[in-house]
Design a protein around this motif. Sequence first.
Motif, short mmCIF file in Angstrom:
data_model
loop_
_atom_site.label_atom_id
_atom_site.label_comp_id
_atom_site.label_asym_id
_atom_site.label_seq_id
_atom_site.Cartn_x
_atom_site.Cartn_y
_atom_site.Cartn_z
N HIS A 1 41.34 41.05 36.99
CA HIS A 1 42.19 40.79 36.10
C HIS A 1 43.09 42.24 35.65
O HIS A 1 42.60 43.15 34.99
N LEU B 1 37.40 35.64 29.64
CA LEU B 1 36.72 35.77 30.90
C LEU B 1 37.42 34.23 32.07
O LEU B 1 37.46 33.72 32.58
N SER C 1 45.65 48.70 35.46
CA SER C 1 44.94 48.53 34.05
C SER C 1 44.75 50.24 34.03
O SER C 1 44.84 51.22 34.09
N ASP D 1 46.09 36.13 32.44
CA ASP D 1 46.53 37.01 33.64
C ASP D 1 46.02 38.66 33.12
O ASP D 1 46.19 39.68 34.14
N ARG D 2 45.98 38.92 31.32
CA ARG D 2 45.28 40.30 31.54
C ARG D 2 44.36 39.94 30.23
O ARG D 2 44.73 39.57 29.46
N SER E 1 44.45 44.72 32.83
CA SER E 1 43.60 44.92 31.83
C SER E 1 43.78 46.26 31.02
O SER E 1 44.41 47.32 32.07
N ARG F 1 41.14 31.80 31.10
CA ARG F 1 42.52 31.76 32.04
C ARG F 1 43.42 33.24 32.06
O ARG F 1 44.21 32.74 32.40
#
Length: 195
Positions: free
Chosen positions: A130, A102, A32, A107-108, A133, A105
């Motif tokens: 996640h 959120l 992240s 991935d980021r 991100s 679905r």
Amino acid sequence: TCRISLQDLSDAEMLDGAQARILAEAVAARRSVAISGATGSGKTTLLNALLSLVDDTERIVTVEETPELNPACAHRVALVARPPNLEGAGEIPMATLVRTALRMRPDRIVVGEVRGPEALVALDALATGHSGSMTTLHAAGAERVAERLVEMALGARTAATEASLRARAVAAFDLVVHLERVGHRRVIRSIVERE
């Protein structure tokens, strides 16, 4: 097509080869990233370049107040906030969009710029696993990012304590990249990795 790459930014002397490697490895490892700096320091430009490195199999949901991100991503869903109309109705705030992201679905999750109470929801999103991100925010230095996130999250009138918000803000990002303008150039001043 890729609008801008890390190589382009290296050529423009925003970053050096070592910094480019750190950032490319961070994206590949799904770490992240928070990008901080003043207005016009190149935060969105750098974020677009980092997003160009994301694998085409990943689903990215971007959340922005003003549409500025234009990454070359195969699977991208763009959510844009909407101000209220003349009658004061129809507003879709950033915090609502982050919650919506959120449920998609992703991935980021990429929050174009955290400016206010949506910081609380952004911190929650990062805590939900996640990884990889990214976000940008205004801050005077990398060491001020957690403090700025806490200040903004407190604007959400949350029941969370300042201490708990600070702990979440510190844990939210694996990497903080701080940008500055130096004359006509925009440069990465520091990359701070969480220990």
